[in-house]
Structure formats: C-alpha cells, structure tokens
Design a protein around this motif. Structure first.
Motif, PDB file in Angstrom:
ATOM      1  N   VAL A 100       0.850  -1.202   0.093  1.00 16.24           N
ATOM      2  CA  VAL A 100       0.114  -0.032  -0.071  1.00 16.24           C
ATOM      3  C   VAL A 100       0.768   1.288  -0.181  1.00 16.24           C
ATOM      4  O   VAL A 100       0.621   2.129  -0.749  1.00 16.24           O
ATOM      5  N   GLU A 101       1.744   1.343   0.879  1.00 14.87           N
ATOM      6  CA  GLU A 101       2.698   2.485   1.014  1.00 14.87           C
ATOM      7  C   GLU A 101       3.421   2.589  -0.450  1.00 14.87           C
ATOM      8  O   GLU A 101       3.701   3.967  -0.760  1.00 14.87           O
ATOM      9  N   THR A 102       4.006   1.466  -1.150  1.00 22.62           N
ATOM     10  CA  THR A 102       4.876   1.846  -2.180  1.00 22.62           C
ATOM     11  C   THR A 102       4.019   1.687  -3.438  1.00 22.62           C
ATOM     12  O   THR A 102       4.731   1.845  -4.624  1.00 22.62           O
ATOM     13  N   ARG A 103       2.634   1.628  -3.260  1.00 23.49           N
ATOM     14  CA  ARG A 103       2.036   1.859  -4.522  1.00 23.49           C
ATOM     15  C   ARG A 103       1.675   3.431  -4.709  1.00 23.49           C
ATOM     16  O   ARG A 103       1.382   3.888  -5.854  1.00 23.49           O
ATOM     17  N   ASN A 104       2.182   4.202  -3.861  1.00 20.84           N
ATOM     18  CA  ASN A 104       1.808   5.517  -3.721  1.00 20.84           C
ATOM     19  C   ASN A 104       2.781   6.346  -4.832  1.00 20.84           C
ATOM     20  O   ASN A 104       3.922   6.121  -4.835  1.00 20.84           O
ATOM     21  N   GLN A 105       2.084   7.216  -5.635  1.00 21.82           N
ATOM     22  CA  GLN A 105       3.046   7.666  -6.596  1.00 21.82           C
ATOM     23  C   GLN A 105       3.581   9.104  -6.310  1.00 21.82           C
ATOM     24  O   GLN A 105       4.159   9.562  -7.233  1.00 21.82           O
ATOM     25  N   ASP A 106       3.517   9.365  -4.886  1.00 24.05           N
ATOM     26  CA  ASP A 106       4.288  10.275  -4.361  1.00 24.05           C
ATOM     27  C   ASP A 106       5.910   9.827  -4.287  1.00 24.05           C
ATOM     28  O   ASP A 106       5.929   9.199  -3.172  1.00 24.05           O
ATOM     29  N   VAL A 107       6.540  10.133  -5.223  1.00 25.71           N
ATOM     30  CA  VAL A 107       8.023   9.508  -5.463  1.00 25.71           C
ATOM     31  C   VAL A 107       8.789   9.975  -3.996  1.00 25.71           C
ATOM     32  O   VAL A 107       9.270   8.923  -3.419  1.00 25.71           O
ATOM     33  N   SER A 108       8.614  10.992  -3.428  1.00 24.63           N
ATOM     34  CA  SER A 108       9.452  11.379  -2.164  1.00 24.63           C
ATOM     35  C   SER A 108       8.886  10.261  -0.974  1.00 24.63           C
ATOM     36  O   SER A 108       9.633  10.423  -0.063  1.00 24.63           O
TER      37      SER A 108
END
Ligand code: PA5
Length: 517
Positions: A265-273
């Motif tokens: 879930v956390e790393t599907r986030n497209q906020d690269v930072s």
C-alpha cells in the motif's frame, strides 16, 4: 553528514515503526529529475503488472506475486481463488499435522519437516525459518542441493528423532528440477531402507500436472499444493512455497501477508518522495549509475536476519542480471549482492569496505529492539544491545567518513509482520529498478542454461562409462571414439576415479593419465 540532511532524506512509516534513511547516499536531486519520465513509466509498468498484464514477455506470463497478499487485486475470480483457496487448504493441513489428525501410517505425530527444494523453492523458506522460526512447532531441515554428503548429514540429523516422525515437503514449481528430484529419490531410498512408505510421509508444492505432481499422486502423498505459473521462484516466499513450511512451523502467516500488504500500500503511492521502494530503486540507480557499477553489501545488525543477504542475492541478481534489455540491446545489467551480518562482518571484510576499493554501497538493516526480557550489564550501565547499536552506528559513520555510501532500513523487531514488510519492499524495488533500466526482471534464461549444461555433461559421462574397460585408456582415447571434448572426458574420468568406478594412473600431464576398470 548533517542533522538537516538526515531529516530531509528520511522516509518513515511510523505506524509500522519502519524507516529508510538515504542521507548517506548523496543522491543528486537532479538525478531524480532526469529520471522523471522513466519513473512515470515504472509506475505505469507496476500498475500493468498488478492488473494482470503479460509482464514476463519471454515466457508469456503474468506476474502475480503482488496478488498473494491481496487477492482482491487479481484480475479474475479464478485468479483470486487461486490465491485464497490454497491458503485455506494449507492452514487446514498444518493444523491437522499439529493436532495429529494427519499422522504417519503408524499413527504417530510428525515432529519435524524436511523441505526438499532449491533456488526460489528453498531460499525464501530458509530466510523465514532463520528469521522467525526460533520456536517453531515443527523444526525445518533442508535438502537444497544434490550433494550426497550434504544429504547424508541432514538424514543423520533427522534420524535422531526418526524418519517416521519426519514430514517430507518437496517443493518445485516446474516439478522437474534435477537437484530436487534427486533429493526426493535419496529421501525415498532412506525411508524404504527404514521400512517406511515414503508417500505416506510426504507432501508436495508444485505446478498442477508437473512431473512432481504426477509422482505425488502416484505415490499417494498426504497432500499436494499448487504453485501458479504467474509466481516466479524468487518471489514465491509468500505463495504456497513459503506459506506451507511456515504454517507447518506454526508461524503467523497472516501477519507475514499483512506486513507485505501494508508495504505494498505504501509503495503503490505515486508520491515519489514518500515511496520507499521507488526511493530505494532510485538510490540503486544513482549508486550504480544504472549499470551495476557498484555492488550492494547487505548488513543486518541482527543474527536472525543473517540469510537476508542470501535471499536478496537471488531476488536481485536473478531478476536484474540480464544480457539484453526489453528492446533487445545487449546491456549486461545487474547489481552484485553479498553480505552476512553485523557486527560479525566488522571482523572480516568491513576492513576492505572502509579502506579498500570503493566499489559498493551498503544496505544496513537496523533492528531497534535488542531482545525480549532482561539484559545484564556488560559494562556499568551498558548492555550487549547497546554495543550492537554502537557498532552499527560507528560503522555507518566510519564508512561515510571514508567516502563510502550507505543507506539504512530500520524496523522495530523481526516479527512475521516486519519480515513481510521487508520482503515486499525489496520485491517492489526490484520491479521498479527493472523498469528504470528497461529489463525483464521476471525470467531467468541463465538458470535454464545451467540446467541444460549439466545435462550435456551427464550425457558425456554416460558415454564415457560405456567405453571403460580393463585396458588402460587416456581421456584422448575415449574422446576419439565418443566424439566428446577431451577435457570433458578427462573430468568425467577423474570424477569416476574419485568415486571408485575406475582406477587412475597418473602420467606427467592429464593427457598422459590412464584409466581402467
Ligand atoms: O527463481 C527461480 O526461478 C529459480 O531459482 C527456481 O526457483 C529454481 O530453479 C527452482 O525451480 P523449481 O521450483 O522449478 O524447482
């Protein structure tokens, strides 16, 4: 090294006690900006993978390991069932083995497990067992090679409790891997010489209809669990491959899956930072110039994670070590991975890391909790855990001071949940990195090539066996009649000599050595 850069380069998922510190990787922000189009493509590729695209074009396969911890993601009901039904079945199987509802033919409980598998069909279960299996309900042993001496050593250990009380778990996705087949036949022979029915002590994890699946059906194995073709060996630890042995050990497989799902879930986030997997992939790219120019040294400061580097070695090197990119260009990609554990390695190769050739970056893994329960003071006011932390922090700083890059992953303790979290983090990092450098991370032509090369040697060996006689012959004599390479023939002959099948008479060089029965 500054307090400010630490604060800026830290990603935290506080609800899981997880953090990733990239402050000592010295990543130029311009590097990330320059990679923006490839980052966008990596996210798009990832979406395609998770929605069931044929992400492994060479083998024409979907890549579904991300569905294993969230079946709802799988694109069809059949695929969702292929995730959930085996989990229910393997939990029931483990429960029955634990309670004795499934027992050996004499009615006795199974008390230990022998896992026979190799590569992805062993490394994940080995990692899990070492990391969280300390108080396993059923201890786990392994045949992960075709080395007869290694097999004998394990059999001798199993015999202490008894082969009759040992459940055999044969794991092979393809169901045709020679090492695993050999291990199974060796185990079967040991059971038979003890007067035991092998099949009634065995279970299999394999592709439906594979040779192993057929063998297991014929020999009336206690259970068969499916391994899907959309799960790769090196990403199979959260499939039946890893979950059957974990459940038999009595480990909390739901927590492992939950940890992986949480990291997904956390790393599907497209906020690269704020995406730890993308940040890790970018760090690898920046450190290695996107060409594997630096090696990755993995140093967990926790004994139970000692196999993490070995596990990552396969995950990273088998996934990224590829000759050609997706456009067919020769790129010879990869990142070499090695490591063991801290502080132990400070008394070994860390000397070279600090002072020698600067051809690596370090991935430290910090586990904040030392132990459950009381610690003595080894110095006034100081515990062994304080020392471990001191050695880790000191090494990180010393390496930085000599211009060596490192990153640090921190978790509170090594629980099933946190192990799942780490596994999922690296699986997605590998997927992202493969997109950034435009390669197929999901096939393994080199592994297949190795399997074929062994076949060719065995063919020569059998030809050589057919030409042995009581008359002394040289490797050249036999090569001439068999049409085989004389050096291959020579190695066949020395192998046969070492194993008592022929006698060797040494000449002044290998070409003059003579062999006879
Ligand atoms: O990751 C891979 O694909 C390989 O390492 C395989 O796991 C390994 O070759 C064993 O294959 P199998 O499970 O088919 O016996």
């Amino acid at each position: 090294m500054s307090w400010q850069s630490y604060n800026q380069a830290l990603i935290r998922y506080p609800q899981y006690g997880f953090s990733l510190d990239l402050s000592l990787m010295e990543i130029d922000p311009a590097h990330t900006v320059a990679l923006s189009p490839r980052i966008a493509k990596a996210f798009a590729d990832m979406e395609a993978v998770e929605s069931g695209a044929i992400a492994n074009p060479d083998e024409g396969r979907m890549v579904g390991h991300y569905w294993l911890r969230n079946a709802a993601l799988a694109p069809t009901e059949a695929l969702r069932n292929a995730v959930t039904e085996p989990i229910a079945a393997l939990k029931e199987f483990a429960e029955k083995v634990h309670t004795g509802a499934i027992s050996n033919p004499a009615g006795g409980n199974f008390q230990q497990v022998l896992l026979i598998g190799i590569g992805g069909s062993a490394l994940g279960p080995q990692l899990v067992s070492e990391a969280i299996g300390q108080n396993a309900r059923l201890p786990l042993y392994f045949f992960d090679n075709t080395d007869p001496a290694g097999i004998d050593t394990v059999i001798a250990k199993l015999t202490k409790i008894g082969l009759d009380k040992t459940l055999i778990l044969v794991i092979s996705k393809s169901g045709g891997t020679a090492e695993t087949r050999n291990g199974m036949l060796e185990a079967k022979a040991a059971y038979e010489s003890a007067g035991l029915d092998f099949g009634r002590h065995a279970a299999a994890v394999t592709g439906i209809g594979s040779k192993l699946d057929q063998y297991a059906a014929q020999h009336q194995f206690l259970a068969r669990f499916p391994m899907e073709d959309w799960v790769g060996g090196r990403t199979s630890v959260l499939s039946t491959v890893g979950l059957v042995p974990a459940a038999l050990q009595g480990l909390d497989i739901d927590a492992m899956l939950a940890g992986a799902a949480a990291m997904d879930v956390e790393t599907r986030n497209q906020d690269v930072s704020n995406n730890a997997a993308m940040q890790l992939a970018l760090a690898w790219h920046s450190a290695t110039n996107g060409k594997g120019e630096k090696d990755m040294v993995v140093l967990p400061y926790k004994d139970s994670l000692v196999l993490f580097s070995k596990y990552l070695q396969q995950l990273v090197m088998e996934s990224l070590g590829k000759a050609r990119d997706l456009d067919g260009q020769v790129v010879n990609q990869g990142i070499a991975v090695y490591g063991n554990k801290g502080s132990t390695d400070q008394h070994a190769y860390v000397q070279q890391l600090r002072d020698g050739v600067n051809n690596f970056f370090v991935t430290f893994i910090e586990v904040r909790k030392g132990r459950a329960g009381h610690s003595i003071e080894v110095d006034p006011g100081t515990t062994t855990a304080d020392y471990l932390q001191g050695f880790f922090r000191g090494t990180r700083k010393a390496l930085h001071e000599s211009g060596r890059k490192s990153l640090t992953l921190s978790i509170p303790e090594v629980t099933p949940f946190h192990l799942g979290l780490l596994i999922a983090l690296f699986e997605r990092t590998v997927s992202f990195y493969a997109s950034l450098v435009n390669i197929n991370a999901y096939h393994q032509p080199g592994v297949e090539a190795g399997k074929k090369a062994a076949g060719a040697f065995l063919e020569t060996l059998n030809k050589v066996r057919g030409h042995l006689s009581a008359n002394a012959k040289s490797a050249g004599d036999i090569a001439t009649v068999t049409g085989a390479d004389p050096e291959d023939v020579y190695h066949c002959l020395t192998h046969l000599s070492a194993n008592g099948e022929v006698q060797i008479f040494l000449g002044t060089c290998p070409a003059e050595d003579k062999f006879l029965i």
